[in-house]
Design a protein around this motif. Sequence first.
Motif, PDB file in Angstrom:
ATOM      1  N   ARG A  74     -61.373 -50.916 -28.070  1.00 44.76           N
ATOM      2  CA  ARG A  74     -61.318 -51.139 -29.645  1.00 44.76           C
ATOM      3  C   ARG A  74     -60.542 -50.477 -30.194  1.00 44.76           C
ATOM      4  NH1 ARG A  74     -66.635 -50.429 -30.711  1.00 44.76           N
ATOM      5  NH2 ARG A  74     -67.015 -52.194 -29.485  1.00 44.76           N
ATOM      6  N   LYS A  75     -60.822 -48.897 -30.139  1.00 43.07           N
ATOM      7  CA  LYS A  75     -60.286 -48.106 -30.803  1.00 43.07           C
ATOM      8  C   LYS A  75     -58.651 -47.999 -30.556  1.00 43.07           C
ATOM      9  CE  LYS A  75     -60.093 -42.964 -31.756  1.00 43.07           C
ATOM     10  NZ  LYS A  75     -60.465 -41.645 -31.461  1.00 43.07           N
ATOM     11  N   ILE A  76     -58.250 -48.084 -29.449  1.00 45.41           N
ATOM     12  CA  ILE A  76     -56.727 -48.386 -29.073  1.00 45.41           C
ATOM     13  C   ILE A  76     -56.183 -49.434 -29.746  1.00 45.41           C
ATOM     14  CG2 ILE A  76     -54.988 -48.636 -27.122  1.00 45.41           C
ATOM     15  CD1 ILE A  76     -56.972 -47.018 -25.393  1.00 45.41           C
ATOM     16  N   ILE A  77     -57.012 -50.585 -29.701  1.00 42.86           N
ATOM     17  CA  ILE A  77     -56.107 -51.988 -30.188  1.00 42.86           C
ATOM     18  C   ILE A  77     -56.064 -51.807 -31.814  1.00 42.86           C
ATOM     19  CG2 ILE A  77     -56.466 -54.268 -30.412  1.00 42.86           C
ATOM     20  CD1 ILE A  77     -57.872 -54.372 -27.692  1.00 42.86           C
ATOM     21  N   LEU A  78     -57.111 -51.216 -32.371  1.00 48.87           N
ATOM     22  CA  LEU A  78     -57.039 -51.212 -34.108  1.00 48.87           C
ATOM     23  C   LEU A  78     -56.138 -50.261 -34.190  1.00 48.87           C
ATOM     24  CD1 LEU A  78     -60.808 -51.258 -34.940  1.00 48.87           C
ATOM     25  CD2 LEU A  78     -59.090 -53.092 -35.124  1.00 48.87           C
ATOM     26  N   GLU A  79     -55.781 -48.951 -33.434  1.00 53.51           N
ATOM     27  CA  GLU A  79     -54.582 -48.180 -33.926  1.00 53.51           C
ATOM     28  C   GLU A  79     -53.362 -48.858 -33.921  1.00 53.51           C
ATOM     29  OE1 GLU A  79     -55.071 -45.116 -31.344  1.00 53.51           O
ATOM     30  OE2 GLU A  79     -56.323 -44.060 -32.294  1.00 53.51           O
ATOM     31  N   LYS A  80     -53.178 -49.794 -32.903  1.00 55.27           N
ATOM     32  CA  LYS A  80     -51.913 -50.777 -32.874  1.00 55.27           C
ATOM     33  C   LYS A  80     -51.743 -51.698 -33.637  1.00 55.27           C
ATOM     34  CE  LYS A  80     -48.778 -52.419 -29.235  1.00 55.27           C
ATOM     35  NZ  LYS A  80     -48.533 -52.605 -27.983  1.00 55.27           N
ATOM     36  N   TYR A  81     -53.090 -52.610 -33.583  1.00 54.25           N
ATOM     37  CA  TYR A  81     -53.149 -53.679 -34.600  1.00 54.25           C
ATOM     38  C   TYR A  81     -54.178 -53.727 -35.739  1.00 54.25           C
ATOM     39  CZ  TYR A  81     -50.321 -55.685 -30.717  1.00 54.25           C
ATOM     40  OH  TYR A  81     -49.208 -55.635 -29.778  1.00 54.25           O
ATOM     41  N   PRO A  82     -54.022 -52.895 -36.772  1.00 52.43           N
ATOM     42  CA  PRO A  82     -55.180 -52.980 -37.624  1.00 52.43           C
ATOM     43  C   PRO A  82     -55.377 -54.325 -38.466  1.00 52.43           C
ATOM     44  CG  PRO A  82     -53.158 -51.787 -38.494  1.00 52.43           C
ATOM     45  CD  PRO A  82     -53.019 -51.955 -37.016  1.00 52.43           C
ATOM     46  N   GLN A  83     -54.587 -55.181 -38.313  1.00 50.00           N
ATOM     47  CA  GLN A  83     -54.762 -56.393 -38.914  1.00 50.00           C
ATOM     48  C   GLN A  83     -55.933 -57.139 -38.307  1.00 50.00           C
ATOM     49  OE1 GLN A  83     -52.016 -55.616 -37.034  1.00 50.00           O
ATOM     50  NE2 GLN A  83     -50.819 -57.315 -36.205  1.00 50.00           N
ATOM     51  N   ILE A  84     -56.294 -56.827 -37.212  1.00 52.01           N
ATOM     52  CA  ILE A  84     -57.544 -57.498 -36.461  1.00 52.01           C
ATOM     53  C   ILE A  84     -58.418 -57.241 -37.368  1.00 52.01           C
ATOM     54  CG2 ILE A  84     -59.163 -57.390 -34.771  1.00 52.01           C
ATOM     55  CD1 ILE A  84     -56.547 -57.059 -32.616  1.00 52.01           C
TER      56      ILE A  84
END
Length: 321
Positions: free
Chosen positions: A23-33
């Motif tokens: 979750r942390k990695i994805i949000l760093e790359k795609y904060p629009q989630i």
Amino acid sequence: MGQKVSRTDFEWVYTEEPHASRRKIILEKYPQIKKLFGHDPNFKWIAGAMVLTQILALFVVKDLSWSWLIVAAYCFGGIINHSLMLAVHEISHNLAFGHSRPFHNRMLGFVCNLPIGLPMSISFKKYHLEHHRYQGDEAIDTDIPTLLEARLFDTTFGKFLWVCLQPFFYIFRPLIINPKPPTRLEIINTIVQLTFNALIVYFLGWKPLAYLLIGSILAMGLHPVAGHFISEHYMFAKGFETYSYYGPLNWITFNVGYHNEHHDFPAVPGSRLPEVKRIAPEFYDTMPQHTSWSRVLYDFIMDPAVGPYARVKRRQRGLAS
């Protein structure tokens, strides 16, 4: 009895559950989630319509023969009731009205629980949130079969029986693995449910109540929609403990099949989980996934490499390894 399973123990690991870090990695790359977080304003109307459909169905099934009642329970009522169980799942994450209105979420949970026949909405929330936080924990995660289950149902025929008996394991397993005293809300849930059941019997007779209960039980066992119980976390590929299902039954189960996405982002309602996958496909397309819950049930029963032992487990912190 059929072929014996090849595993003789669970898959013990000594790492943290994978979803918080991903979750942390994805949000760093795609904060629009983060824009997908929050409740679904349409959810309450969909869930309410399913409850109303089952109430209206009671006036039809009261005049059916027992054989046709069972057919109706398996092919129609059980599917709706299973969808309502997954509506309760959404509600457990406060995705009906949002975190700011917990009372509204709990009340809708009581309503969605009514056609299921057994009080479960509050108890489900109590255990399910721990399943997310302590996934695989040997003493907390009640989604994992007990050692007795794994040892008793270790043949092809045994696994077939285990699948059929799944509803009873889900009901009683928490009382064995992680018993908790009943809360005030659980008592209220039980009173509301038993009152509803009693009103059905008083005004319509026993058959409509049997239709609801039989449907709930059958649709949690050897039934296509119940395939998600096994598809979500049983280890079909070594090293992977959560699996998504991308198939048509997501349409009637609030996208519970998007299970990796759900565990990564439990604050995203089911209706928006496909958007998570669309935004971050490289995190999900490469992982093992399912396309048929019926196939999952078949493979679970017939494949000796899969069975109740095929679950990732973690030692509870503080217990000796």
